[in-house]
Motif scaffolding. Structure first.
Motif, PDB file in Angstrom:
ATOM      1  N   ASN A 119      80.085  16.208  63.119  1.00 20.25           N
ATOM      2  CA  ASN A 119      80.361  16.961  61.902  1.00 20.25           C
ATOM      3  C   ASN A 119      79.082  17.101  61.150  1.00 20.25           C
ATOM      4  OD1 ASN A 119      83.071  17.030  62.302  1.00 20.25           O
ATOM      5  ND2 ASN A 119      83.338  14.974  61.535  1.00 20.25           N
ATOM      6  N   LYS A 120      78.148  17.338  61.668  1.00 23.12           N
ATOM      7  CA  LYS A 120      76.611  17.580  61.032  1.00 23.12           C
ATOM      8  C   LYS A 120      76.282  18.893  61.815  1.00 23.12           C
ATOM      9  CE  LYS A 120      75.307  13.231  59.106  1.00 23.12           C
ATOM     10  NZ  LYS A 120      74.292  12.121  59.075  1.00 23.12           N
ATOM     11  N   ASP A 121      75.718  19.713  60.987  1.00 19.77           N
ATOM     12  CA  ASP A 121      75.149  21.058  61.681  1.00 19.77           C
ATOM     13  C   ASP A 121      73.497  20.927  61.594  1.00 19.77           C
ATOM     14  OD1 ASP A 121      77.488  22.335  62.004  1.00 19.77           O
ATOM     15  OD2 ASP A 121      77.228  23.610  60.068  1.00 19.77           O
ATOM     16  N   PHE A 122      73.044  21.335  62.700  1.00 22.50           N
ATOM     17  CA  PHE A 122      71.559  21.384  62.915  1.00 22.50           C
ATOM     18  C   PHE A 122      71.243  22.925  63.348  1.00 22.50           C
ATOM     19  CE2 PHE A 122      73.277  16.967  63.931  1.00 22.50           C
ATOM     20  CZ  PHE A 122      72.103  16.141  63.177  1.00 22.50           C
ATOM     21  N   PRO A 123      70.295  23.284  62.894  1.00 23.34           N
ATOM     22  CA  PRO A 123      69.787  24.583  63.233  1.00 23.34           C
ATOM     23  C   PRO A 123      69.406  24.648  64.537  1.00 23.34           C
ATOM     24  CG  PRO A 123      68.772  23.898  61.185  1.00 23.34           C
ATOM     25  CD  PRO A 123      69.418  22.701  61.570  1.00 23.34           C
ATOM     26  N   ASP A 175      66.505  21.490  65.302  1.00 21.89           N
ATOM     27  CA  ASP A 175      65.553  20.745  64.274  1.00 21.89           C
ATOM     28  C   ASP A 175      66.587  19.680  63.831  1.00 21.89           C
ATOM     29  OD1 ASP A 175      64.325  19.866  62.041  1.00 21.89           O
ATOM     30  OD2 ASP A 175      64.318  21.848  60.756  1.00 21.89           O
ATOM     31  N   ALA A 176      66.278  18.812  64.099  1.00 26.23           N
ATOM     32  CA  ALA A 176      67.068  17.284  64.120  1.00 26.23           C
ATOM     33  C   ALA A 176      66.058  16.512  63.137  1.00 26.23           C
ATOM     34  CB  ALA A 176      66.998  16.366  65.360  1.00 26.23           C
ATOM     35  N   TYR A 179      68.510  36.708  71.910  1.00 28.19           N
ATOM     36  CA  TYR A 179      68.047  35.683  70.882  1.00 28.19           C
ATOM     37  C   TYR A 179      69.287  35.348  69.975  1.00 28.19           C
ATOM     38  CZ  TYR A 179      65.780  33.472  66.762  1.00 28.19           C
ATOM     39  OH  TYR A 179      65.470  32.974  65.650  1.00 28.19           O
ATOM     40  N   LEU A 180      69.689  33.771  69.811  1.00 27.22           N
ATOM     41  CA  LEU A 180      70.682  33.183  69.094  1.00 27.22           C
ATOM     42  C   LEU A 180      70.044  32.456  67.976  1.00 27.22           C
ATOM     43  CD1 LEU A 180      73.012  32.308  72.023  1.00 27.22           C
ATOM     44  CD2 LEU A 180      73.285  34.302  70.622  1.00 27.22           C
ATOM     45  N   ASP A 181      70.592  32.444  66.852  1.00 27.92           N
ATOM     46  CA  ASP A 181      70.293  31.637  65.862  1.00 27.92           C
ATOM     47  C   ASP A 181      71.526  31.252  65.222  1.00 27.92           C
ATOM     48  OD1 ASP A 181      69.160  29.952  63.678  1.00 27.92           O
ATOM     49  OD2 ASP A 181      68.195  31.795  62.841  1.00 27.92           O
ATOM     50  N   ILE A 182      71.873  30.028  65.692  1.00 25.92           N
ATOM     51  CA  ILE A 182      73.263  29.334  65.465  1.00 25.92           C
ATOM     52  C   ILE A 182      73.322  27.918  65.160  1.00 25.92           C
ATOM     53  CG2 ILE A 182      74.452  30.968  67.163  1.00 25.92           C
ATOM     54  CD1 ILE A 182      74.509  28.986  69.020  1.00 25.92           C
ATOM     55  N   PRO A 183      74.285  27.434  64.366  1.00 27.56           N
ATOM     56  CA  PRO A 183      74.271  25.757  63.975  1.00 27.56           C
ATOM     57  C   PRO A 183      74.768  25.026  65.341  1.00 27.56           C
ATOM     58  CG  PRO A 183      76.093  26.961  62.977  1.00 27.56           C
ATOM     59  CD  PRO A 183      75.219  28.069  63.516  1.00 27.56           C
ATOM     60  N   LEU A 184      74.278  24.053  65.425  1.00 29.00           N
ATOM     61  CA  LEU A 184      74.646  22.894  66.664  1.00 29.00           C
ATOM     62  C   LEU A 184      75.332  21.977  65.765  1.00 29.00           C
ATOM     63  CD1 LEU A 184      74.629  21.860  69.369  1.00 29.00           C
ATOM     64  CD2 LEU A 184      72.579  20.654  68.870  1.00 29.00           C
ATOM     65  N   THR A 185      76.666  21.696  66.021  1.00 27.87           N
ATOM     66  CA  THR A 185      77.499  20.663  65.488  1.00 27.87           C
ATOM     67  C   THR A 185      77.516  19.670  66.094  1.00 27.87           C
ATOM     68  OG1 THR A 185      78.808  22.629  64.050  1.00 27.87           O
ATOM     69  CG2 THR A 185      79.697  20.451  64.205  1.00 27.87           C
ATOM     70  N   VAL A 186      77.238  18.411  65.646  1.00 26.36           N
ATOM     71  CA  VAL A 186      77.062  16.974  66.422  1.00 26.36           C
ATOM     72  C   VAL A 186      77.687  16.013  65.324  1.00 26.36           C
ATOM     73  CG1 VAL A 186      75.971  15.472  67.523  1.00 26.36           C
ATOM     74  CG2 VAL A 186      75.257  17.764  67.654  1.00 26.36           C
TER      75      VAL A 186
END
Length: 124
Positions: free
Chosen positions: A11-15, A42-43, A2-9
Motif C-alpha cells: 500500500n505504498k507507492d514508489f516512483p 526510488d525506495a 519509456y514508462l514513469d509509473i508508481p510501484l505499489t508495495v
C-alpha cells in the motif's frame, strides 16, 4: 518505450521509471525473447535501485546497481532471487554492484549499444 509509473508495495507507492528496447521488426508486440530493460526504483530506505536486464531466448542477464550502503542487503538475498528466476525457466546471471554517482547516462548508452542518444538526452 519509456514508462514513469508508481510501484505499489504494501500500500505504498514508489516512483518507478522503465525503458524498454526490443529488436522486433516493425510489429506492435514486444519481442519477449530478445529485449533489454532498464528499471529504476526510488525506495526511501534503500535509495535509488537501478536494474539493467537483458533477455536473449532463455538467458537472463541482470545487473543491479544500488547505493553502497544497501549492497550487502542485496547480496545476502542473491541466492533467493537467482533461484526464483531460474525456477521461471531462465538461465540466469545476476550481479549486484555499488552505484557510482553521475554514471547512469553513460551506462545506458553502453547497455543499449545502438546510439540511442536521442532517447538518453531526453531522459537526462
Amino acid at each position: 518505450y519509456y514508462l514513469d509509473i508508481p510501484l505499489t508495495v504494501f500500500n505504498k507507492d514508489f516512483p518507478l521509471k522503465m525503458i524498454i528496447k526490443d529488436n522486433r521488426e516493425g510489429g506492435k508486440t514486444l519481442d519477449s525473447k530478445d529485449i533489454k530493460l532498464v528499471i529504476s526504483v526510488d525506495a526511501p530506505r534503500l535509495g535509488i535501485i537501478d536494474g539493467y536486464i537483458e533477455i536473449k531466448e532463455r538467458k537472463l542477464k541482470v545487473n543491479i546497481t544500488v547505493p553502497k550502503e544497501s549492497l550487502q542487503l542485496f547480496k545476502r538475498n542473491e541466492e533467493s532471487l537467482l533461484s526464483s528466476l531460474n525456477n521461471l525457466g531462465y538461465n540466469t546471471d545476476i550481479q549486484f554492484n555499488p552505484k557510482e554517482e553521475g554514471y547512469e547516462v553513460s551506462l545506458l548508452t553502453r547497455f543499449f549499444q545502438q546510439g540511442n542518444s536521442v532517447l538518453v538526452d531526453v531522459l537526462a
